[in-house]
Write a protein that holds these residues in place. Structure first.
Motif, PDB file in Angstrom:
ATOM      1  N   GLN A   1      27.131  34.523  43.154  1.00 32.13           N
ATOM      2  CA  GLN A   1      28.077  33.460  43.478  1.00 32.13           C
ATOM      3  C   GLN A   1      28.712  32.874  42.213  1.00 32.13           C
ATOM      4  OE1 GLN A   1      29.048  32.491  46.558  1.00 32.13           O
ATOM      5  NE2 GLN A   1      27.778  34.126  47.411  1.00 32.13           N
ATOM      6  N   GLU A   2      27.886  32.329  41.356  1.00 36.05           N
ATOM      7  CA  GLU A   2      28.399  31.694  40.144  1.00 36.05           C
ATOM      8  C   GLU A   2      29.025  32.714  39.200  1.00 36.05           C
ATOM      9  OE1 GLU A   2      29.296  28.270  38.067  1.00 36.05           O
ATOM     10  OE2 GLU A   2      28.358  28.493  40.040  1.00 36.05           O
ATOM     11  N   ARG A   3      28.410  33.892  39.109  1.00 32.54           N
ATOM     12  CA  ARG A   3      28.911  34.913  38.188  1.00 32.54           C
ATOM     13  C   ARG A   3      30.326  35.362  38.563  1.00 32.54           C
ATOM     14  NH1 ARG A   3      24.821  38.116  38.517  1.00 32.54           N
ATOM     15  NH2 ARG A   3      25.634  39.566  40.071  1.00 32.54           N
TER      16      ARG A   3
ATOM     17  N   ALA B   1      36.269  35.349  38.238  1.00 38.87           N
ATOM     18  CA  ALA B   1      37.578  35.250  38.886  1.00 38.87           C
ATOM     19  C   ALA B   1      38.459  34.209  38.181  1.00 38.87           C
ATOM     20  CB  ALA B   1      37.400  34.874  40.357  1.00 38.87           C
ATOM     21  N   GLU B   2      37.895  33.099  37.793  1.00 40.44           N
ATOM     22  CA  GLU B   2      38.684  32.068  37.104  1.00 40.44           C
ATOM     23  C   GLU B   2      39.203  32.574  35.761  1.00 40.44           C
ATOM     24  OE1 GLU B   2      36.245  28.633  36.802  1.00 40.44           O
ATOM     25  OE2 GLU B   2      36.278  28.188  38.958  1.00 40.44           O
ATOM     26  N   VAL B   3      38.328  33.233  34.999  1.00 44.12           N
ATOM     27  CA  VAL B   3      38.735  33.728  33.675  1.00 44.12           C
ATOM     28  C   VAL B   3      39.794  34.812  33.805  1.00 44.12           C
ATOM     29  CG1 VAL B   3      37.937  34.930  31.607  1.00 44.12           C
ATOM     30  CG2 VAL B   3      36.547  33.114  32.603  1.00 44.12           C
ATOM     31  N   VAL B   4      39.600  35.757  34.724  1.00 42.13           N
ATOM     32  CA  VAL B   4      40.540  36.875  34.872  1.00 42.13           C
ATOM     33  C   VAL B   4      41.893  36.358  35.362  1.00 42.13           C
ATOM     34  CG1 VAL B   4      41.026  38.961  36.179  1.00 42.13           C
ATOM     35  CG2 VAL B   4      38.755  38.621  35.188  1.00 42.13           C
ATOM     36  N   MET B   5      41.907  35.460  36.327  1.00 43.87           N
ATOM     37  CA  MET B   5      43.180  34.931  36.818  1.00 43.87           C
ATOM     38  C   MET B   5      43.911  34.158  35.720  1.00 43.87           C
ATOM     39  SD  MET B   5      43.519  36.023  39.903  1.00 43.87           S
ATOM     40  CE  MET B   5      44.770  35.002  40.677  1.00 43.87           C
TER      41      MET B   5
ATOM     42  N   ILE C   1      51.435  38.373  34.432  1.00 42.37           N
ATOM     43  CA  ILE C   1      51.243  39.425  35.440  1.00 42.37           C
ATOM     44  C   ILE C   1      51.063  38.744  36.798  1.00 42.37           C
ATOM     45  CG2 ILE C   1      49.776  41.337  36.195  1.00 42.37           C
ATOM     46  CD1 ILE C   1      48.948  41.741  33.292  1.00 42.37           C
ATOM     47  N   HIS C   2      51.914  39.095  37.744  1.00 49.74           N
ATOM     48  CA  HIS C   2      51.798  38.526  39.089  1.00 49.74           C
ATOM     49  C   HIS C   2      50.511  39.048  39.740  1.00 49.74           C
ATOM     50  CE1 HIS C   2      55.824  36.691  39.305  1.00 49.74           C
ATOM     51  NE2 HIS C   2      56.219  37.732  38.552  1.00 49.74           N
ATOM     52  N   ALA C   3      49.717  38.132  40.294  1.00 57.03           N
ATOM     53  CA  ALA C   3      48.406  38.503  40.840  1.00 57.03           C
ATOM     54  C   ALA C   3      48.100  37.683  42.075  1.00 57.03           C
ATOM     55  CB  ALA C   3      47.318  38.303  39.786  1.00 57.03           C
ATOM     56  N   LEU C   4      47.343  38.299  42.977  1.00 54.90           N
ATOM     57  CA  LEU C   4      46.918  37.663  44.216  1.00 54.90           C
ATOM     58  C   LEU C   4      45.430  37.939  44.410  1.00 54.90           C
ATOM     59  CD1 LEU C   4      47.419  36.308  47.032  1.00 54.90           C
ATOM     60  CD2 LEU C   4      47.924  38.611  47.885  1.00 54.90           C
ATOM     61  N   LEU C   5      44.636  36.890  44.518  1.00 53.45           N
ATOM     62  CA  LEU C   5      43.198  37.027  44.767  1.00 53.45           C
ATOM     63  C   LEU C   5      42.977  37.249  46.265  1.00 53.45           C
ATOM     64  CD1 LEU C   5      40.406  36.845  43.356  1.00 53.45           C
ATOM     65  CD2 LEU C   5      40.349  34.443  44.053  1.00 53.45           C
TER      66      LEU C   5
ATOM     67  N   VAL D   1      35.290  41.278  42.448  1.00 59.03           N
ATOM     68  CA  VAL D   1      36.500  40.455  42.494  1.00 59.03           C
ATOM     69  C   VAL D   1      37.680  41.387  42.729  1.00 59.03           C
ATOM     70  CG1 VAL D   1      37.956  38.857  41.218  1.00 59.03           C
ATOM     71  CG2 VAL D   1      35.471  38.772  40.929  1.00 59.03           C
ATOM     72  N   CYS D   2      38.384  41.181  43.818  1.00 64.71           N
ATOM     73  CA  CYS D   2      39.513  42.043  44.194  1.00 64.71           C
ATOM     74  C   CYS D   2      40.821  41.283  43.940  1.00 64.71           C
ATOM     75  CB  CYS D   2      39.419  42.453  45.662  1.00 64.71           C
ATOM     76  SG  CYS D   2      37.910  43.359  46.057  1.00 64.71           S
TER      77      CYS D   2
END
Length: 541
Positions: free
Chosen positions: A80-82, A87-91, A99-103, A124-125
């Motif tokens: 969960q935390e990992r 996801a926060e860092v990559v986004m 780069i346009h991105a959608l989680l 993380v997708c």
């Protein structure tokens, strides 16, 4: 699936439903095989949920399986935390690199669970635009991510220790033509996040449509699991009062999955819903349909395929698509088999290194050899029994010939041994004979020594007899001498002269007797000496 496995699968469903609805865990009326239940839960990605159920079933489950369920639950907690931090860092990095991105999917679904650890995060997708691979690769390398092979052959996967996986997609991965057409739009046209230019997100209605289309797509591909149905149900419970159902039904009809999506909604309500009475009438009317759908999901498409094909054409379309891909793959392999590349052909025909224009002729020659090979194999199979029989006959003949040769060799060795033993024994006898004559210690000499010993004993006995006779004669002579002395004493009383005469007479007589004894004794000794000489000179006597 046998009856016992069906019961265990349905019991697994009832436990998952009790956990997510926070109701009492049902007790099984049958003896359960927890190994099968663990494998089934791992197969459907709900093993971490089953751990919460095992806490109240300590007397019914073995410690081994409870420990495995616990390990899956701990992995879910740590993920969960990992993954949230990843996801926060990559986004943020994607925003910095413009780069346009959608989680999508996993990053959103965890917010629908309570507690959150019930939803395990596997990766993380992120949906990105096309042509951004180089920038993404450089960005991920700067964050210590390594590119990893994606077994599903979709997307670019990056991995970082500990167990953090990020996957980038350029499309949402729908297999059917209708769904691909419906979602055929670039990521930058999706609604942007508030205050962001390059980060995007679905609205609640759009995400539900995407979730339902993804569920139908996975059902058509026979990849749907219990965890997918739980995701749908959790999102449905959380947002059903805020969704625009009229808009959703219209979009699902445009995508061509409205009727089947309603079937899946009803099945989810049957499995996890508490409002079973509202669906009992419909369920009773179509009990066979929902039972077929249930077995199709639990067995991952092994059972219930025919009924599912009737419910939606997507199943048949995906099945035809997979069959077509298999045919294309077979044709590609067949072409590669008939017309190998140049590097492979150069190993077989080295002449191609200097004359590559001969490649078609080499292909033709190789094809001809491959064509004749079955005929060669057929001829080989035809004559192989005969060849084997002949080889057995030759081998048996060789064995018999070797046996005869060994017998002849044994006979020759035996004859040689007999001849050598006879000649050696003859030489030994000759040596013993010669030694017996000269030294007296050979075998014949031993026999002769025994005879000589007997003769010696006889001579000793004779000697003893002679000595005894001589002793007796000496005793008799001594007695006679004593008598003569007595007479002499009588004569001495008569007169001195007579005594002198008588004394001289007896002395002479005694001397004559002594001389006779002495004369006789040498005769005995001469016999003894003669006897010893005769013994040593004539051993045989």
């Amino acid at each position: 699936m046998i009856e016992k496995e069906k019961y265990e699968a349905r019991y697994l469903l009832s436990i998952v439903s009790a956990i997510i609805n926070q109701t009492e865990i049902p007790r099984s009326v049958r003896k359960l095989n927890w190994e099968n239940i663990y494998k089934l839960s791992e197969y459907h990605k709900v093993a971490h949920i089953m751990y919460l159920a095992t806490l109240g079933l300590e007397e019914d489950i073995a410690p081994k399986w409870k420990q495995l369920f616990r390990e899956r639950y701990e992995e879910s907690l740590m993920s969960q935390e990992r993954f949230r931090n990843a996801a926060e860092v990559v986004m943020w990095q994607l925003k910095q690199n413009k780069i346009h991105a959608l989680l999508i999917k996993d990053g959103i679904m965890s917010t629908c669970y309570e507690p959150r650890e019930i939803r395990a995060l596997n990766q993380v997708c992120i949906l990105v635009g096309e042509g951004q691979e180089a920038k993404i690769h450089s960005m991920m390398r700067s964050m210590d991510f390594q590119k990893q092979e994606n077994r599903k052959a979709r997307g670019e996967a990056y991995y970082r220790v500990p167990k953090t996986t990020v996957v980038y997609y350029t499309d949402l991965g729908f297999r059917t033509k209708q769904l691909r057409k419906y979602f055929d739009f670039p990521v930058k046209v999706i609604r942007q996040m508030e205050g962001e230019k390059y980060l995007h997100q679905f609205t609640e209605d759009e995400f539900f449509i995407y979730l339902m289309c993804d569920l139908v797509n996975q059902y058509a591909c026979a990849e749907i699991t219990i965890s997918n149905m739980v995701d749908y149900w959790q999102f449905y419970k959380a947002y059903k009062d805020r969704l625009n159902w009229e808009y959703i039904d219209k979009e699902l009809a445009t995508a061509g999955i409205l009727d089947f999506s309603h079937r899946l909604q009803n099945l989810a309500n049957i499995w996890f819903g508490g409002e079973k009475q509202a669906f009992s009438r419909e369920y009773e009317a179509d009990a066979d349909v929902y039972q077929a759908m249930e077995m199709y999901i639990l067995t991952r498409g092994i059972e219930g395929r025919e009924a599912s094909t009737k419910l939606t054409e997507l199943v048949k379309e995906v099945s035809d698509m997979q069959a077509r891909k298999r045919r294309e793959e077979r044709m590609r392999r067949f072409r590669g088999f008939l017309f190998p590349d140049r590097k492979y052909m150069e190993n077989i025909f080295p002449i191609l290194e200097d004359a590559p224009f001969l490649m078609p002729l080499c292909w033709l020659w190789r094809s001809l050899l491959l064509t004749l090979m079955p005929i060669k194999k057929k001829i080989y199979r035809m004559f192989n029994p005969m060849r084997r029989k002949i080889s057995d006959m030759v081998e048996n003949a060789q064995v018999r010939r070797e046996e005869k040769l060994m017998k002849r060799m044994d006979e020759a060795v035996r004859q040689v041994m007999e001849e050598s033993s006879s000649s050696v024994s003859q030489e030994v006898h000759d040596i013993l004979d010669e030694g017996g004559e000269n030294m007296g210690w050979q075998e014949d000499g031993a026999h002769k020594s025994d005879v000589q010993g007997d003769d010696a004993q006889k001579d000793d006995a004779q000697k003893d007899d002679v000595q005894e006779d001589d002793a007796q004669e000496d005793d008799a002579q001594k007695d006679d001498a004593q008598e003569d002395d007595a007479q002499k004493d009588d004569v001495q009383e008569d007169g001195a002269q007579k005594d002198n005469v008588q004394q001289t007479g007896p002395q002479e007589g005694d001397s004559q007797k002594n001389e006779g004894e002495i004369a006789q004794q040498p005769e005995v000794k001469s016999k003894e000496v003669y006897g010893m000489k005769d013994f040593f000179s004539n051993p045989g006597k």
